[in-house]
Motif scaffolding. Structure first.
Motif, PDB file in Angstrom:
ATOM      1  N   SER A   1      51.965  19.486  24.816  1.00 38.07           N
ATOM      2  CA  SER A   1      50.548  19.104  24.801  1.00 38.07           C
ATOM      3  C   SER A   1      49.817  19.670  26.013  1.00 38.07           C
ATOM      4  N   LEU A   2      50.462  19.679  27.172  1.00 38.69           N
ATOM      5  CA  LEU A   2      49.858  20.278  28.366  1.00 38.69           C
ATOM      6  C   LEU A   2      49.679  21.784  28.155  1.00 38.69           C
ATOM      7  N   ALA A   3      50.692  22.425  27.579  1.00 36.61           N
ATOM      8  CA  ALA A   3      50.611  23.870  27.332  1.00 36.61           C
ATOM      9  C   ALA A   3      49.452  24.196  26.400  1.00 36.61           C
ATOM     10  N   LEU A   4      49.314  23.449  25.319  1.00 38.61           N
ATOM     11  CA  LEU A   4      48.209  23.690  24.386  1.00 38.61           C
ATOM     12  C   LEU A   4      46.858  23.404  25.044  1.00 38.61           C
ATOM     13  N   GLY A   5      46.801  22.362  25.856  1.00 38.09           N
ATOM     14  CA  GLY A   5      45.567  22.043  26.572  1.00 38.09           C
ATOM     15  C   GLY A   5      45.168  23.152  27.535  1.00 38.09           C
ATOM     16  N   LEU A   6      46.149  23.718  28.234  1.00 34.15           N
ATOM     17  CA  LEU A   6      45.852  24.815  29.171  1.00 34.15           C
ATOM     18  C   LEU A   6      45.391  26.069  28.437  1.00 34.15           C
ATOM     19  N   VAL A   7      46.011  26.357  27.296  1.00 34.43           N
ATOM     20  CA  VAL A   7      45.586  27.526  26.518  1.00 34.43           C
ATOM     21  C   VAL A   7      44.168  27.312  25.986  1.00 34.43           C
ATOM     22  N   CYS A   8      43.875  26.112  25.493  1.00 31.01           N
ATOM     23  CA  CYS A   8      42.513  25.823  25.001  1.00 31.01           C
ATOM     24  C   CYS A   8      41.494  25.917  26.135  1.00 31.01           C
ATOM     25  N   LEU A   9      41.866  25.421  27.307  1.00 32.05           N
ATOM     26  CA  LEU A   9      40.982  25.506  28.476  1.00 32.05           C
ATOM     27  C   LEU A   9      40.735  26.970  28.840  1.00 32.05           C
TER      28      LEU A   9
ATOM     29  N   PHE B   1      34.593  26.743  38.053  1.00 30.53           N
ATOM     30  CA  PHE B   1      35.191  25.610  38.749  1.00 30.53           C
ATOM     31  C   PHE B   1      34.906  24.303  38.008  1.00 30.53           C
ATOM     32  N   THR B   2      33.664  24.125  37.577  1.00 28.61           N
ATOM     33  CA  THR B   2      33.293  22.897  36.856  1.00 28.61           C
ATOM     34  C   THR B   2      34.086  22.755  35.568  1.00 28.61           C
ATOM     35  N   GLU B   3      34.185  23.843  34.817  1.00 29.38           N
ATOM     36  CA  GLU B   3      34.965  23.805  33.571  1.00 29.38           C
ATOM     37  C   GLU B   3      36.428  23.467  33.850  1.00 29.38           C
ATOM     38  N   LEU B   4      36.988  24.113  34.871  1.00 31.97           N
ATOM     39  CA  LEU B   4      38.386  23.860  35.215  1.00 31.97           C
ATOM     40  C   LEU B   4      38.602  22.416  35.655  1.00 31.97           C
ATOM     41  N   TYR B   5      37.720  21.928  36.513  1.00 34.29           N
ATOM     42  CA  TYR B   5      37.887  20.581  37.047  1.00 34.29           C
ATOM     43  C   TYR B   5      37.802  19.538  35.933  1.00 34.29           C
ATOM     44  N   ILE B   6      36.826  19.684  35.055  1.00 34.73           N
ATOM     45  CA  ILE B   6      36.701  18.743  33.932  1.00 34.73           C
ATOM     46  C   ILE B   6      37.919  18.872  33.017  1.00 34.73           C
ATOM     47  N   GLY B   7      38.357  20.101  32.756  1.00 33.66           N
ATOM     48  CA  GLY B   7      39.543  20.304  31.929  1.00 33.66           C
ATOM     49  C   GLY B   7      40.788  19.690  32.544  1.00 33.66           C
ATOM     50  N   PHE B   8      40.949  19.849  33.850  1.00 33.45           N
ATOM     51  CA  PHE B   8      42.106  19.263  34.522  1.00 33.45           C
ATOM     52  C   PHE B   8      42.049  17.742  34.504  1.00 33.45           C
ATOM     53  N   LEU B   9      40.838  17.184  34.629  1.00 31.82           N
ATOM     54  CA  LEU B   9      40.705  15.726  34.535  1.00 31.82           C
ATOM     55  C   LEU B   9      41.095  15.230  33.146  1.00 31.82           C
ATOM     56  N   VAL B  10      40.631  15.935  32.109  1.00 28.32           N
ATOM     57  CA  VAL B  10      40.947  15.547  30.731  1.00 28.32           C
ATOM     58  C   VAL B  10      42.453  15.649  30.486  1.00 28.32           C
ATOM     59  N   LEU B  11      43.084  16.700  31.023  1.00 30.61           N
ATOM     60  CA  LEU B  11      44.516  16.889  30.825  1.00 30.61           C
ATOM     61  C   LEU B  11      45.361  15.993  31.731  1.00 30.61           C
ATOM     62  N   GLY B  12      44.723  15.297  32.670  1.00 33.32           N
ATOM     63  CA  GLY B  12      45.450  14.391  33.561  1.00 33.32           C
ATOM     64  C   GLY B  12      46.294  15.112  34.595  1.00 33.32           C
ATOM     65  N   ILE B  13      45.831  16.249  35.057  1.00 32.57           N
ATOM     66  CA  ILE B  13      46.585  17.037  36.033  1.00 32.57           C
ATOM     67  C   ILE B  13      46.255  16.538  37.439  1.00 32.57           C
ATOM     68  N   PRO B  14      47.292  16.138  38.201  1.00 33.64           N
ATOM     69  CA  PRO B  14      47.028  15.698  39.574  1.00 33.64           C
ATOM     70  C   PRO B  14      46.574  16.868  40.451  1.00 33.64           C
ATOM     71  N   ALA B  15      45.815  16.576  41.459  1.00 33.29           N
ATOM     72  CA  ALA B  15      45.258  17.576  42.388  1.00 33.29           C
ATOM     73  C   ALA B  15      44.384  18.577  41.637  1.00 33.29           C
ATOM     74  N   GLY B  16      43.655  18.099  40.655  1.00 29.11           N
ATOM     75  CA  GLY B  16      42.819  18.967  39.832  1.00 29.11           C
ATOM     76  C   GLY B  16      41.732  19.674  40.619  1.00 29.11           C
TER      77      GLY B  16
END
Length: 187
Positions: A113-121, A62-77
């Motif tokens: 860029s979002l797709a690459l960020g999600l794959v890296c995450l 959860f922590t990894e996902l939340y930080i990753g979503f914040l970095v990627l600028g995903i709303p409702a992270g």
């Protein structure tokens, strides 16, 4: 019909749990009864430790996902991280069930860029999870990481998803019962 009978039987057994347990224990000879109670206590303790280990892994994901979503600028992270970490606790599904299709859709809609960020995450979470899962479970259960990984692998091959959970519990219970002298399994 089986489900209805199971629900009704559960209701009646829950109401008379103590009496039913006492009756069943009286049917077992004294020395065997003590060993059975020891096994039950060890299984309960090990199962609680396993749940604690998986809760820790879920919190880490959860922590990894939340930080990753914040970095990627995903709303409702926060909400998405909660849902994805709940899916991740299931070994067959994992975070890839959520992140990889999402990355594919993002790629197809032009958000490269979002797709690459999600794959890296996803890759980061997969590497961390595969590295830490045997260690965390092994530490919580008292098994070495290699023994834990072996038990999870063998359990998965023999019994599937349930074996991944049951084999480490069984190995830990057998090891602890052998150590405290309840059974003689190892030297």
């Amino acid at each position: 019909l089986d489900f209805i009978i199971a629900v009704i039987a559960s209701f009646f057994l829950t109401g008379s749990y103590r009496e039913t347990l006492d009756f069943l224990l009286c049917q077992i000879p004294g020395d065997r009864r003590q060993m059975l109670l020891q096994i039950f206590l060890h299984v309960r303790d090990v199962a609680c430790r396993l749940l604690r280990a998986y809760a820790l892994l879920m919190l880490l994901t959860f922590t990894e996902l939340y930080i990753g979503f914040l970095v990627l600028g995903i709303p409702a992270g926060f909400t998405l991280a909660c849902i994805t970490s709940l899916v991740d606790i299931l070994p067959v599904l994992g975070t890839g069930t959520v992140l990889l299709p999402w990355a594919f859709i993002a790629w197809m809609t032009g958000s490269k860029s979002l797709a690459l960020g999600l794959v890296c995450l996803y890759l980061l979470i997969a590497v961390v999870r595969q590295t830490l899962e045997p260690k965390i479970i092994g530490l919580q259960m008292g098994l070495s990481p290699a023994a834990t990984l072996l038990c999870m692998f063998a359990g998965g091959k023999l019994l599937g998803l349930t074996g991944i959970f049951l084999f480490p519990i069984g190995a830990t219970v057998l090891f602890e019962l052998s150590e405290d002298g309840t059974i003689q399994l190892f030297k």
